[in-house]
Write an enzyme that holds these catalytic residues in place. Structure first.
Site, PDB file in Angstrom:
ATOM      1  N   ASP A  79      -7.593  -2.319   1.787  1.00 12.01           N
ATOM      2  CA  ASP A  79      -7.346  -1.355   2.862  1.00 12.01           C
ATOM      3  C   ASP A  79      -8.411  -1.350   3.973  1.00 12.01           C
ATOM      4  OD1 ASP A  79      -5.717   0.702   3.980  1.00 12.01           O
ATOM      5  OD2 ASP A  79      -7.096   2.234   3.246  1.00 12.01           O
ATOM      6  N   PHE A  99       6.580 -11.876   0.983  1.00 15.52           N
ATOM      7  CA  PHE A  99       5.884 -11.851  -0.314  1.00 15.52           C
ATOM      8  C   PHE A  99       5.136 -13.162  -0.567  1.00 15.52           C
ATOM      9  CE2 PHE A  99       9.302  -8.699  -0.555  1.00 15.52           C
ATOM     10  CZ  PHE A  99       8.519  -7.570  -0.745  1.00 15.52           C
ATOM     11  N   ASN A 136       4.538 -15.894   1.968  1.00 19.13           N
ATOM     12  CA  ASN A 136       3.564 -15.734   3.060  1.00 19.13           C
ATOM     13  C   ASN A 136       2.374 -16.676   2.878  1.00 19.13           C
ATOM     14  OD1 ASN A 136       5.185 -13.811   4.219  1.00 19.13           O
ATOM     15  ND2 ASN A 136       4.113 -12.071   3.293  1.00 19.13           N
ATOM     16  N   SER A 168       4.224   8.429  -2.613  1.00 25.02           N
ATOM     17  CA  SER A 168       3.517   8.648  -3.887  1.00 25.02           C
ATOM     18  C   SER A 168       2.510   7.520  -4.112  1.00 25.02           C
ATOM     19  CB  SER A 168       4.514   8.728  -5.047  1.00 25.02           C
ATOM     20  OG  SER A 168       5.345   7.592  -5.059  1.00 25.02           O
ATOM     21  N   ARG A 169       1.489   7.794  -4.901  1.00 33.53           N
ATOM     22  CA  ARG A 169       0.327   6.905  -4.940  1.00 33.53           C
ATOM     23  C   ARG A 169      -0.174   6.621  -6.340  1.00 33.53           C
ATOM     24  NH1 ARG A 169      -1.819   5.235   0.256  1.00 33.53           N
ATOM     25  NH2 ARG A 169      -0.554   6.361   1.742  1.00 33.53           N
ATOM     26  N   TYR A 178      -4.676  16.196  -0.555  1.00 35.72           N
ATOM     27  CA  TYR A 178      -4.012  14.905  -0.670  1.00 35.72           C
ATOM     28  C   TYR A 178      -4.764  13.733  -0.043  1.00 35.72           C
ATOM     29  CZ  TYR A 178      -0.117  11.814  -1.428  1.00 35.72           C
ATOM     30  OH  TYR A 178       0.675  10.799  -1.900  1.00 35.72           O
ATOM     31  N   SER A 197      -0.063   0.993   8.511  1.00 35.80           N
ATOM     32  CA  SER A 197       0.334   1.533   7.210  1.00 35.80           C
ATOM     33  C   SER A 197       1.775   1.088   6.922  1.00 35.80           C
ATOM     34  CB  SER A 197       0.264   3.063   7.237  1.00 35.80           C
ATOM     35  OG  SER A 197      -1.021   3.458   7.651  1.00 35.80           O
ATOM     36  N   LYS A 255     -10.478   7.314   4.903  1.00 37.15           N
ATOM     37  CA  LYS A 255     -10.161   7.201   6.329  1.00 37.15           C
ATOM     38  C   LYS A 255     -11.211   7.930   7.182  1.00 37.15           C
ATOM     39  CE  LYS A 255      -6.255   5.140   5.245  1.00 37.15           C
ATOM     40  NZ  LYS A 255      -6.115   3.691   5.411  1.00 37.15           N
ATOM     41  N   ARG A 287       4.935  -4.877  12.669  1.00 34.33           N
ATOM     42  CA  ARG A 287       6.281  -4.914  12.084  1.00 34.33           C
ATOM     43  C   ARG A 287       7.242  -5.029  13.254  1.00 34.33           C
ATOM     44  NH1 ARG A 287       9.531  -2.958   7.715  1.00 34.33           N
ATOM     45  NH2 ARG A 287       7.751  -2.709   6.321  1.00 34.33           N
ATOM     46  N   HIS A 314      -9.543  -1.359   9.499  1.00 38.89           N
ATOM     47  CA  HIS A 314      -8.437  -1.062   8.577  1.00 38.89           C
ATOM     48  C   HIS A 314      -7.845  -2.402   8.128  1.00 38.89           C
ATOM     49  CE1 HIS A 314      -4.377   1.267   8.063  1.00 38.89           C
ATOM     50  NE2 HIS A 314      -5.079   1.292   6.957  1.00 38.89           N
ATOM     51  N   ARG A 340      -1.146  12.202   4.937  1.00 35.60           N
ATOM     52  CA  ARG A 340      -2.166  12.513   5.939  1.00 35.60           C
ATOM     53  C   ARG A 340      -1.527  13.311   7.071  1.00 35.60           C
ATOM     54  NH1 ARG A 340      -3.183   8.702   8.694  1.00 35.60           N
ATOM     55  NH2 ARG A 340      -1.986   6.996   7.820  1.00 35.60           N
ATOM     56  N   CYS A 365       3.030  -1.781   5.759  1.00 33.14           N
ATOM     57  CA  CYS A 365       3.456  -3.144   6.123  1.00 33.14           C
ATOM     58  C   CYS A 365       3.152  -4.120   4.984  1.00 33.14           C
ATOM     59  CB  CYS A 365       2.756  -3.615   7.388  1.00 33.14           C
ATOM     60  SG  CYS A 365       3.500  -2.973   8.889  1.00 33.14           S
ATOM     61  N   GLY A 366       2.946  -3.612   3.772  1.00 36.99           N
ATOM     62  CA  GLY A 366       2.759  -4.494   2.626  1.00 36.99           C
ATOM     63  C   GLY A 366       1.348  -5.037   2.490  1.00 36.99           C
TER      64      GLY A 366
HETATM   65  C1  OXD Z   1      -2.722   4.380   5.228  1.00 36.19           C
HETATM   66  C2  OXD Z   1      -3.245   4.406   3.857  1.00 36.19           C
HETATM   67  O1  OXD Z   1      -1.979   5.287   5.630  1.00 36.19           O
HETATM   68  O2  OXD Z   1      -3.959   3.459   3.491  1.00 36.19           O
HETATM   69  O3  OXD Z   1      -3.038   3.445   5.944  1.00 36.19           O
HETATM   70  O4  OXD Z   1      -2.977   5.359   3.131  1.00 36.19           O
HETATM   71 MN    MN Z   2      -4.552   2.184   5.063  1.00 37.60          MN
END
Ligand code: OXD
Ligand code: MN
Length: 616
Positions: free
Chosen positions: A307, A524, A527, A398-399, A231, A282, A240, A430, A260, A88, A284-285
């Site tokens: 998300d 992990f 939590n 990468s996604r 992208y 973004s 978003k 974080r 979010h 982004r 943070c797992g």
């Molecule tokens: C972000 C995403 O950046 O979900 O938060 O891609």
């Molecule tokens: Mn996100």
């Protein structure tokens, strides 16, 4: 009409090809965009499987997608982007509200008519030589009380394929629009026309895009215009741009929340069912938490969203939430057999991978998928790679794009039209220092203060001064479509409406470090212990101690059975150092001052209260 199926895709040739719409507004808008961008052809997408198959064949034939070995990964593809189009672009993301003050100090603002003129310039002829696709989609189950419709016009078949996974996309949405349902207008062009103004053609490239990029939201007219990038969040405008930036403004005006946040269902050993919405910045797992496998016996986590969540007060007075998306657009690196086996199983097939590495056997790989890297790969830039290459094989951003319905931990009712009732809201940052593993807010107002002050320490010199705080209020910094301080005010207003029905609010921090610089908490699956404490608090069976910064687990209150964590480590996880907290309060005051008069007095009062309790 209420249909709750996540995929509108049908097997056969279910819909005769359309040449237009009976909705005069939709048709006029499509005509106007076509006149501006001058495509060769216009295709109205029906969302069928046949359409997706044809598009993927087209992209494979043109070299823009690689079909993975169907033995390992059926109906799955790899896309490699231009190295300049991998994430982004926040610097080129604009909120064009009529009034600059409505965008606030955390957004790039541009005057709407000047921006419209600029966009008309770049979009003029931008689809020459290409096909323009009309992509109708629903955010949330079709016809649900929290759902919304949109249409994306795009010249990228890759975007159409992704939208087919990420949203409920297709013909049914067009019929709803034609029946009068409101919808959001979104326009996208990769900005790489194949024919110039004088008629000279050029061949297409593997990943068409443009160095000049614009991701523009017009909140007052509920419109998005995106140019130059193919992208992710830049191009899949449902995500978003619509579901957060535009939807947050709709929520402000209509009394709901677009957040979010991931959404999970927790089932206790006694069979109690609870729903949690959690906001994390973004990286943070979030995907890992949404698919968590608890390590504590008897607990179960089911996935609803990874998300985004839309939340609205229900008729019973409680806060109800849906995941408006139908798929996951997750970060691949770090998603592996040990860290998130559920996500790995989700991607068994029907998945689009972007910028991961290609194995010699035609499957994919990325850092963290397995402990040991294969001996040889083709990296995300199409180059030979070995473990000694000195660079990552997959791009760090990468996604994978995959349908949520394929997730083994998806909750049965994840598509319930009215959503699920929320018991707890969680804010996570974080933080290496100060912020404890978990704290409960004393009140809704205190919870809003916690959300408004989410932050992480800057870790790289390039980010600024190391140790300085990077603020990401409500994890919405790049996604709030209006003034952040007004957004805090909106949250306070929603809390007032909810009154005693409001969910409990917690803050978590998995990332606190010890004096040796290592993370203290294993994270992990562990939590789940923190989630258990939250549920026990909601049930009223766990004690808490009141501290200046919130309610912390009482001695032995957190279930640490079977965890190899020393008493000192636990103390470090919950330590509140008065000096550094007072210093943090000064930073928070400076931060609030950036928003001037708009900061709700209730948040300044919360800050004063934290300071007072730290000193007394
Ligand atoms: C972000 C995403 O950046 O979900 O938060 O891609
Ligand atoms: Mn996100």
């Amino acid at each position: 009409m209420t249909l709750t199926n996540s995929s509108l895709q049908t097997n056969g040739d279910a819909f005769p090809p359309r040449t237009g719409s009976t909705d005069p507004n939709l048709q006029a808008w499509v005509d106007e965009i076509a006149r501006l961008t001058e495509p060769d052809a216009i295709v109205w997408c029906d969302g069928s499987k046949r359409e997706a198959n044809e598009l993927s064949k087209l992209l494979v034939a043109s070299g823009q997608l690689i079909r993975l070995n169907p033995e390992w990964r059926p109906n799955s593809f790899l896309a490699r982007t231009d190295p300049k189009d991998v994430a982004r672009v926040e610097g080129r993301t604009f909120i064009c509200s009529t009034d600059e003050a409505d965008a606030g100090p955390t957004n790039n603002w541009a005057e709407p008519s000047a921006m419209r003129a600029e966009l008309r310039g770049v979009f003029a002829g931008s689809m020459r030589g290409r096909t323009m696709y009309i992509v109708p989609f629903s955010m949330g189950p079709l016809g649900g009380p929290i759902s919304q419709l949109g249409v994306e016009i795009t010249d990228s078949p890759y975007v159409v394929l992704n939208m087919g996974i990420m949203t409920r996309m297709g013909e049914t949405v067009l019929t709803m629009i034609e029946a009068g349902d409101p919808w959001v207008h979104t326009v996208h062009s990769v900005g790489y026309p194949l024919v110039d103004a004088s008629g000279i053609t050029r061949p297409d490239v593997e990943w068409p895009c443009n160095d000049d990029k614009y991701i523009v939201q017009f909140p007052d007219t509920r419109e998005v215009w995106s140019y130059g990038s193919g992208y992710g969040g830049n191009a899949l405008l449902s995500k978003k741009s619509f579901a957060l930036r535009i939807a947050s403004v709709m929520g402000r005006d209509e009394g709901w929340l677009a957040e979010h946040m991931l959404l999970i269902k927790l089932i206790s050993p006694e069979g109690g069912v609870f729903h949690v919405a959690a906001a994390f910045p973004s990286a943070c797992g979030k995907t890992n938490l949404s698919m968590l496998r608890p390590t504590i016996p008897g607990w179960k986590v089911e996935t609803i969203g990874d998300d985004i969540a839309w939340l609205r007060q229900g008729e019973d007075g409680r806060l109800w939430a849906i995941n408006p998306e139908a798929g996951f657009f997750g970060v691949a690196p770090g998603t592996g057999e040990t860290t998130n086996p559920t996500a790995v199983s989700t991607m068994w097939g029907n998945t689009i991978f972007t910028n991961v590495a290609l194995r010699d056997d035609g499957d994919v790989w990325w850092e963290g998928l397995t402990d040991k890297a294969p001996e040889h790969l083709i990296d995300w830039q199409g180059k030979d790679w070995t473990p000694n290459s000195g660079r990552t094989a997959a791009h760090p951003n990468s996604r994978f794009t995959v349908a949520a319905a394929q997730c083994p931990s998806i909750a049965d009712d994840w598509e319930a039209a009215g959503g699920v009732p929320i018991d707890a809201i969680v804010f996570g940052g974080r933080r290496a220092t100060n912020v404890p593993l978990v704290a409960q807010a004393r009140s809704w107002k205190h919870g809003v203060f916690m959300g408004a002050t989410i932050s992480s320490e800057k870790t790289a010199a390039a980010d600024g001064i190391v140790g300085e705080l990077r603020r990401d209020p409500f994890a919405m910094l790049p996604f709030c479509g209006y003034n952040m301080a007004d957004y805090w005010g909106h949250w306070l207003k929603v809390g007032k409406e909810l009154g005693t029905n409001a969910p409990a609010i917690f803050q978590v921090n998995w990332f606190r470090k010890g004096p040796d610089g290592d993370f203290i908490w294993p994270g992990f699956g562990e939590n789940s212990r923190v989630l258990e404490w939250m549920i026990r608090r909601i049930e009223g069976t766990a004690d808490a101690v009141d501290t200046p910064i919130g309610l912390l687990p009482a001695e032995n209150g957190l279930n640490l059975d079977g965890l190899d964590l020393s008493k000192e480590a636990v103390d470090q996880l919950f330590a509140i150092d008065q000096t550094s907290w007072l210093a943090e309060c000064d930073l928070t005051e400076e931060y609030f001052d950036k928003f001037g008069e708009k900061v709700p007095p209730a948040l300044r009062a919360e800050l004063a209260s934290v300071r007072y309790h730290l000193k007394n």
